[in-house]
Write a protein that holds these residues in place. Structure first.
Motif, PDB file in Angstrom:
ATOM      1  N   SER A  52       3.607   6.743   6.768  1.00  0.00           N
ATOM      2  CA  SER A  52       4.367   6.721   5.522  1.00  0.00           C
ATOM      3  C   SER A  52       3.899   7.833   4.590  1.00  0.00           C
ATOM      4  O   SER A  52       4.712   8.510   3.950  1.00  0.00           O
ATOM      5  CB  SER A  52       4.203   5.366   4.832  1.00  0.00           C
ATOM      6  N   PHE A  53       2.580   8.042   4.516  1.00  0.00           N
ATOM      7  CA  PHE A  53       2.054   9.072   3.635  1.00  0.00           C
ATOM      8  C   PHE A  53       2.530  10.458   4.058  1.00  0.00           C
ATOM      9  O   PHE A  53       2.859  11.299   3.224  1.00  0.00           O
ATOM     10  CB  PHE A  53       0.523   9.023   3.607  1.00  0.00           C
ATOM     11  N   GLU A  54       2.590  10.692   5.365  1.00  0.00           N
ATOM     12  CA  GLU A  54       3.075  11.984   5.849  1.00  0.00           C
ATOM     13  C   GLU A  54       4.513  12.230   5.397  1.00  0.00           C
ATOM     14  O   GLU A  54       4.861  13.338   4.963  1.00  0.00           O
ATOM     15  CB  GLU A  54       2.988  12.042   7.375  1.00  0.00           C
TER      16      GLU A  54
ATOM     17  N   GLY B 124       7.450  10.716   9.247  1.00  0.00           N
ATOM     18  CA  GLY B 124       6.018  10.721   9.516  1.00  0.00           C
ATOM     19  C   GLY B 124       5.729   9.857  10.720  1.00  0.00           C
ATOM     20  O   GLY B 124       6.409   8.846  10.954  1.00  0.00           O
ATOM     21  N   VAL B 125       4.729  10.234  11.519  1.00  0.00           N
ATOM     22  CA  VAL B 125       4.384   9.495  12.740  1.00  0.00           C
ATOM     23  C   VAL B 125       2.875   9.344  12.814  1.00  0.00           C
ATOM     24  O   VAL B 125       2.130  10.303  12.580  1.00  0.00           O
ATOM     25  CB  VAL B 125       4.910  10.223  13.997  1.00  0.00           C
ATOM     26  N   SER B 126       2.437   8.144  13.132  1.00  0.00           N
ATOM     27  CA  SER B 126       1.001   7.868  13.275  1.00  0.00           C
ATOM     28  C   SER B 126       0.837   6.482  13.895  1.00  0.00           C
ATOM     29  O   SER B 126       1.726   5.639  13.764  1.00  0.00           O
ATOM     30  CB  SER B 126       0.311   7.910  11.902  1.00  0.00           C
ATOM     31  N   PRO B 127      -0.300   6.237  14.569  1.00  0.00           N
ATOM     32  CA  PRO B 127      -0.581   4.863  14.981  1.00  0.00           C
ATOM     33  C   PRO B 127      -0.749   3.936  13.781  1.00  0.00           C
ATOM     34  O   PRO B 127      -0.639   2.718  13.906  1.00  0.00           O
ATOM     35  CB  PRO B 127      -1.893   4.991  15.766  1.00  0.00           C
TER      36      PRO B 127
ATOM     37  N   PRO C  51       0.797  -1.225   0.000  1.00  0.00           N
ATOM     38  CA  PRO C  51       0.000   0.000   0.000  1.00  0.00           C
ATOM     39  C   PRO C  51       0.833   1.281   0.000  1.00  0.00           C
ATOM     40  O   PRO C  51       0.395   2.292  -0.547  1.00  0.00           O
ATOM     41  CB  PRO C  51      -0.826  -0.129   1.280  1.00  0.00           C
ATOM     42  N   VAL C  52       2.021   1.263   0.608  1.00  0.00           N
ATOM     43  CA  VAL C  52       2.836   2.477   0.636  1.00  0.00           C
ATOM     44  C   VAL C  52       3.304   2.830  -0.777  1.00  0.00           C
ATOM     45  O   VAL C  52       3.241   3.988  -1.206  1.00  0.00           O
ATOM     46  CB  VAL C  52       4.024   2.321   1.594  1.00  0.00           C
TER      47      VAL C  52
END
Length: 540
Positions: A522-524, A513-516, A455-456
């Motif tokens: 990855s998108f960030e 990028g940081v997210s749960p 997906p990335v």
């Protein structure tokens, strides 16, 4: 004191190819050989002709070089003459003016591995070297397992080397094949070999890095009198690698006592290209360059602590042993929660952002960096994302477009052949400053930059599929590395993604990028990469 000549012998294309996971194509070997020649290496060992198709093809296609192209092989086998040994013939048929033959110098290996007498082995060495010399070629003898052999039976190890020397070998190369001999032992033994009658200007040193002493052992041999230095780019080689020429060469040119005692074929002008050559090799191998590598690593001149950065601003030699420009590298002042205003102003200046000492914005930027790092971000190696943060705080951030939405779907299923496949597709909608919108779509039927069907990669391809007036700038961006870290465990885990990029101008940058959610993190990072690229290329 007159200066002495040191000769540099590169075996990246032969010994380096024995690294686990490394396999050069013929085109790769030609590219590396040309780079070595431009650097000023004296000898380039191209491989073992006849041992594999790639090495044979390389000698057929080998570029014309100032360096002496060298074919590698082994001494003749017992029971046949040098003239009638087909393995030796294949090496000679490569047509190189220089030939290097490996032979046993450790009594144990002669009797246990070859199953012949010591006298027979000595004769094999003598006859093989004599055959090369009789054909008008320059001969080298690689004394395999020499240091272990010398410690076991010094008389025979010397006998093997003398046989090559007396037969006309230009170089007798003492090999620490197992990499277990320490520098003080190497210095002592090289001195004893010279005292036994083989001059230092006919001796080479070939070390392996199994105790992390290959470079130190090589320098010890030079101090003792050896005048040929063998090694590989980036320390490639079997097991733990060979002596690293990207460390040895700058040391020999820039550090005392070597810089004032010796000349090499590498000029100070050519030395500036060594960082580029090191990274070129890693690009060929599709691997990430070692950031901590001496001289050429991305972190070799990075100064993180605020105290260090403050001193560096006043005088770089407070925390640097050489100027990074001498080896084509650059100084980096990374940002982190350990940073002070000295780091910050230096880093902003490198980005073209001039902020006066004591400006209140400096404190705001530092607080924002610290708060973001508490949340899981890391700006230590993500300099592009830091620059975007700083520009935002300074009111100097131009947003060329905004992402309105994205969607990514992954599906695991069996295809018509019964094979399990995983497909991902992504849609990204962006809005430009004039209010217009465009939608990019990608399905992983033809994965590209990330070599990944996930997906990335689908998001990356969709994001850069249709960016209107900016498309030509975005098309040249390539992803070089992708790193994922989990900063918290359990149900509140946070994922940090750091991605390295490169464009057509050779510029490299990294974003975070940081997210749960790993896809969102990855998108960030992907989005930051494009934002940074557009700012650098479009903002005055």
């Amino acid at each position: 004191m007159s200066r002495e000549r040191l000769y540099l012998y590169d075996t990246t294309l032969r010994d380096g190819q024995q690294t686990q996971g490394v396999q050069f194509s013929t085109a790769d070997k030609v590219q590396i050989a040309q780079a070595l020649d431009r650097l000023g290496i004296d000898y380039i060992e191209g491989g073992w002709p006849g041992a594999n198709p790639t090495d044979s093809a390389f000698f057929e296609a080998a570029p014309k070089t100032r360096a002496k192209m060298t074919a590698f092989g082994m001494t003749k086998r017992a029971g046949r003459s040098a003239e009638n040994d087909d393995v030796l013939a294949a090496v000679m048929n490569a047509g190189t003016g220089t030939v290097c033959l490996v032979g046993k110098s450790h009594d144990y290996h002669v009797e246990a591995a070859l199953g012949i007498t010591l006298a027979e082995n000595t004769e094999n060495i003598r006859a093989s070297i004599a055959h090369i010399v009789a054909q008008g070629r320059e001969a080298l003898f690689d004394a395999e397992h020499f240091f272990d052999g010398y410690k076991s039976n010094p008389e025979y190890a010397l006998e093997a080397c003398r046989a090559a020397f007396q037969a006309g070998a230009r170089w007798v190369v003492l090999c620490d094949t197992n990499g277990g001999t320490l520098p003080d032992e190497i210095a002592r033994i090289v001195s004893e070999v010279i005292a036994a009658g083989i001059p230092g200007d006919r001796l080479g040193i070939h070390t392996h890095n199994d105790t992390e002493n290959a470079v130190a052992g090589t320098l010890a041999a030079v101090e003792a009198g050896a005048r040929q230095v063998q090694g590989t780019l980036n320390g490639l080689g079997e097991r733990c690698g060979n002596a690293n020429l990207t460390s040895l060469i700058p040391t020999l040119l820039l550090k005392e006592p070597y810089a004032s005692r010796f000349d090499t074929g590498v000029s100070h002008e050519a030395l500036v290209g060594i960082t580029r050559i090191s990274r070129m090799l890693d690009d060929i191998l599709n691997r990430v360059s070692l950031r901590q590598a001496p001289y050429v690593g991305a972190s070799a001149f990075a100064h993180k602590a605020g105290l260090h950065a403050s001193a560096i601003l006043k005088n770089p030699d407070t925390y640097e042993h050489i100027e990074p420009e001498l080896v084509g590298n650059e100084r980096i002042i990374p940002m982190s929660n350990q940073a002070g205003q000295s780091n910050l102003r230096q880093r902003l200046g490198e980005a073209g952002l001039v902020v006066g000492k004591g400006d209140p914005a400096l404190g705001r930027i530092l607080e924002r960096v610290k708060a973001r790092e508490d949340a899981g971000y890391s700006y230590d190696s993500a300099q592009a994302s830091f620059e975007l943060l700083a520009r935002d705080e300074l009111g100097q951030l131009t947003e060329h477009f905004e992402v309105e939405r994205y969607r990514v779907i992954s599906e695991r299923r069996r295809n018509a052949k019964g094979q399990i496949v995983v497909e991902s597709e992504a849609v990204v909608t962006v809005q430009f400053r004039d209010g217009s919108k465009r939608t990019g779509y990608f399905k992983n039927e033809h994965p590209q930059d990330l070599h990944d069907d996930g997906p990335v990669n689908a998001l990356w391809q969709a994001l850069k599929a249709d960016l209107g007036p900016f498309q030509s700038l975005i098309d040249e961006i390539k992803l070089r590395d992708f790193k994922v870290r989990i900063t918290n465990g359990g149900t509140e885990a946070v994922t940090r993604v750091i991605i390295d990029f490169q464009d057509g101008q050779g510029r490299r940058w990294a974003t975070v990028g940081v997210s749960p959610n790993i896809v969102d993190a990855s998108f960030e990072a992907l989005l930051d990469a494009i934002r940074w690229k557009l700012i650098r290329d479009l903002q005055p």
